[in-house]
Design a protein around this motif. Structure first.
Motif, PDB file in Angstrom:
ATOM      1  N   PHE A 170      11.299  -8.006   0.336  1.00 15.12           N
ATOM      2  CA  PHE A 170      11.805  -7.878   1.695  1.00 15.12           C
ATOM      3  C   PHE A 170      11.391  -9.098   2.497  1.00 15.12           C
ATOM      4  N   ASP A 171      12.038  -9.298   3.637  1.00 16.82           N
ATOM      5  CA  ASP A 171      11.695 -10.383   4.548  1.00 16.82           C
ATOM      6  C   ASP A 171      11.152  -9.756   5.823  1.00 16.82           C
ATOM      7  N   TRP A 172       9.816  -9.729   5.954  1.00 22.04           N
ATOM      8  CA  TRP A 172       9.207  -9.092   7.116  1.00 22.04           C
ATOM      9  C   TRP A 172       9.526  -9.814   8.411  1.00 22.04           C
ATOM     10  N   SER A 173       9.964 -11.077   8.361  1.00 23.28           N
ATOM     11  CA  SER A 173      10.268 -11.812   9.591  1.00 23.28           C
ATOM     12  C   SER A 173      11.598 -11.361  10.203  1.00 23.28           C
ATOM     13  N   ARG A 174      12.373 -10.632   9.446  1.00 28.96           N
ATOM     14  CA  ARG A 174      13.621 -10.076   9.973  1.00 28.96           C
ATOM     15  C   ARG A 174      13.356  -8.672  10.492  1.00 28.96           C
ATOM     16  N   ALA A 175      14.352  -7.903  10.669  1.00 32.52           N
ATOM     17  CA  ALA A 175      14.198  -6.564  11.243  1.00 32.52           C
ATOM     18  C   ALA A 175      13.581  -5.567  10.269  1.00 32.52           C
ATOM     19  N   GLU A 176      13.465  -5.939   8.996  1.00 30.11           N
ATOM     20  CA  GLU A 176      12.930  -5.014   7.998  1.00 30.11           C
ATOM     21  C   GLU A 176      11.467  -4.705   8.288  1.00 30.11           C
ATOM     22  N   GLN A 177      11.117  -3.430   8.262  1.00 35.72           N
ATOM     23  CA  GLN A 177       9.735  -3.029   8.478  1.00 35.72           C
ATOM     24  C   GLN A 177       9.156  -2.483   7.177  1.00 35.72           C
ATOM     25  N   PRO A 178       7.890  -2.762   6.915  1.00 37.12           N
ATOM     26  CA  PRO A 178       7.268  -2.268   5.692  1.00 37.12           C
ATOM     27  C   PRO A 178       7.392  -0.755   5.520  1.00 37.12           C
ATOM     28  N   SER A 179       7.284  -0.008   6.593  1.00 37.63           N
ATOM     29  CA  SER A 179       7.370   1.455   6.470  1.00 37.63           C
ATOM     30  C   SER A 179       8.743   1.898   5.969  1.00 37.63           C
ATOM     31  N   ILE A 180       9.789   1.218   6.352  1.00 36.08           N
ATOM     32  CA  ILE A 180      11.141   1.523   5.860  1.00 36.08           C
ATOM     33  C   ILE A 180      11.245   1.118   4.391  1.00 36.08           C
ATOM     34  N   ALA A 181      10.661  -0.016   4.043  1.00 35.19           N
ATOM     35  CA  ALA A 181      10.684  -0.488   2.659  1.00 35.19           C
ATOM     36  C   ALA A 181       9.962   0.495   1.737  1.00 35.19           C
ATOM     37  N   ILE A 182       8.892   1.102   2.223  1.00 33.42           N
ATOM     38  CA  ILE A 182       8.147   2.081   1.427  1.00 33.42           C
ATOM     39  C   ILE A 182       9.043   3.261   1.068  1.00 33.42           C
ATOM     40  N   VAL A 183       9.775   3.760   2.044  1.00 31.10           N
ATOM     41  CA  VAL A 183      10.678   4.886   1.794  1.00 31.10           C
ATOM     42  C   VAL A 183      11.736   4.495   0.766  1.00 31.10           C
ATOM     43  N   PRO A 238       2.323   4.716   9.657  1.00 34.01           N
ATOM     44  CA  PRO A 238       3.382   3.711   9.527  1.00 34.01           C
ATOM     45  C   PRO A 238       3.243   2.554  10.517  1.00 34.01           C
ATOM     46  N   ASP A 239       2.814   2.834  11.747  1.00 28.87           N
ATOM     47  CA  ASP A 239       2.657   1.762  12.736  1.00 28.87           C
ATOM     48  C   ASP A 239       1.550   0.799  12.327  1.00 28.87           C
ATOM     49  N   ALA A 240       0.444   1.352  11.821  1.00 30.73           N
ATOM     50  CA  ALA A 240      -0.657   0.499  11.358  1.00 30.73           C
ATOM     51  C   ALA A 240      -0.227  -0.320  10.143  1.00 30.73           C
ATOM     52  N   LEU A 241       0.504   0.306   9.226  1.00 21.61           N
ATOM     53  CA  LEU A 241       1.024  -0.407   8.047  1.00 21.61           C
ATOM     54  C   LEU A 241       1.900  -1.579   8.482  1.00 21.61           C
ATOM     55  N   ASN A 242       2.840  -1.322   9.374  1.00 17.27           N
ATOM     56  CA  ASN A 242       3.735  -2.382   9.849  1.00 17.27           C
ATOM     57  C   ASN A 242       2.954  -3.515  10.503  1.00 17.27           C
ATOM     58  N   LEU A 299      -1.954  -4.123   0.246  1.00 17.62           N
ATOM     59  CA  LEU A 299      -2.382  -2.752   0.479  1.00 17.62           C
ATOM     60  C   LEU A 299      -1.793  -1.861  -0.597  1.00 17.62           C
ATOM     61  N   THR A 300      -2.641  -1.074  -1.254  1.00 14.39           N
ATOM     62  CA  THR A 300      -2.189  -0.141  -2.284  1.00 14.39           C
ATOM     63  C   THR A 300      -2.596   1.267  -1.869  1.00 14.39           C
ATOM     64  N   PHE A 301      -1.648   2.193  -1.964  1.00 17.02           N
ATOM     65  CA  PHE A 301      -1.912   3.583  -1.619  1.00 17.02           C
ATOM     66  C   PHE A 301      -0.924   4.473  -2.352  1.00 17.02           C
ATOM     67  N   SER A 302      -1.191   5.771  -2.322  1.00 17.89           N
ATOM     68  CA  SER A 302      -0.337   6.751  -2.984  1.00 17.89           C
ATOM     69  C   SER A 302       0.392   7.570  -1.936  1.00 17.89           C
ATOM     70  N   LEU A 318       2.045   2.778  -4.408  1.00 14.93           N
ATOM     71  CA  LEU A 318       2.764   1.672  -3.774  1.00 14.93           C
ATOM     72  C   LEU A 318       1.810   0.535  -3.454  1.00 14.93           C
ATOM     73  N   THR A 319       2.275  -0.686  -3.658  1.00 14.82           N
ATOM     74  CA  THR A 319       1.546  -1.872  -3.230  1.00 14.82           C
ATOM     75  C   THR A 319       2.479  -2.672  -2.336  1.00 14.82           C
ATOM     76  N   VAL A 320       1.997  -2.976  -1.139  1.00 13.25           N
ATOM     77  CA  VAL A 320       2.765  -3.727  -0.151  1.00 13.25           C
ATOM     78  C   VAL A 320       1.988  -4.994   0.158  1.00 13.25           C
ATOM     79  N   THR A 321       2.671  -6.141   0.160  1.00 10.96           N
ATOM     80  CA  THR A 321       1.994  -7.403   0.454  1.00 10.96           C
ATOM     81  C   THR A 321       2.622  -8.084   1.663  1.00 10.96           C
TER      82      THR A 321
END
Length: 86
Positions: free
Chosen positions: A6-19, A42-46, A62-65, A71-74
């Motif tokens: 994903f490209d976090w600099s665009r409108a994409e949010q990590p919380s949406i990517a997780i789903v 989700p707000d803290a993740l973003n 960040l890795t969590f279940s 899931l691992t999000v970078t």
């Protein structure tokens, strides 16, 4: 295992990517997944993953279940998801 970029600099949010990653691994509809905030804020993740001012975009990982998926999000926009075999 699912690997999505994903490209976090665009409108994409990590919380949406997780789903999206959870649906890719489980084959379920996003409406069938429990609320993300049952596993992580989700707000803290973003805020953490998209934080400005880091030296490089890979400074955070960040890795969590969540709902049977590990899931691992970078900070560079990578989301990796795999079934939690525990």
């Amino acid at each position: 295992m699912s690997h999505i970029d994903f490209d976090w600099s665009r409108a994409e949010q990590p919380s949406i990517a997780i789903v999206e990653a959870i649906t890719a691994v489980t084959g379920r509809n996003s409406t069938d997944i429990p609320p993300l905030y049952d596993s992580i804020n989700p707000d803290a993740l973003n805020a953490l993953v998209t934080a400005k001012g880091r030296k490089t975009s890979s400074d955070v990982s960040l890795t969590f279940s969540c709902d049977g998926v590990v899931l691992t999000v970078t900070g560079d926009g990578t989301v990796t998801a795999r079934p939690d075999d525990r």
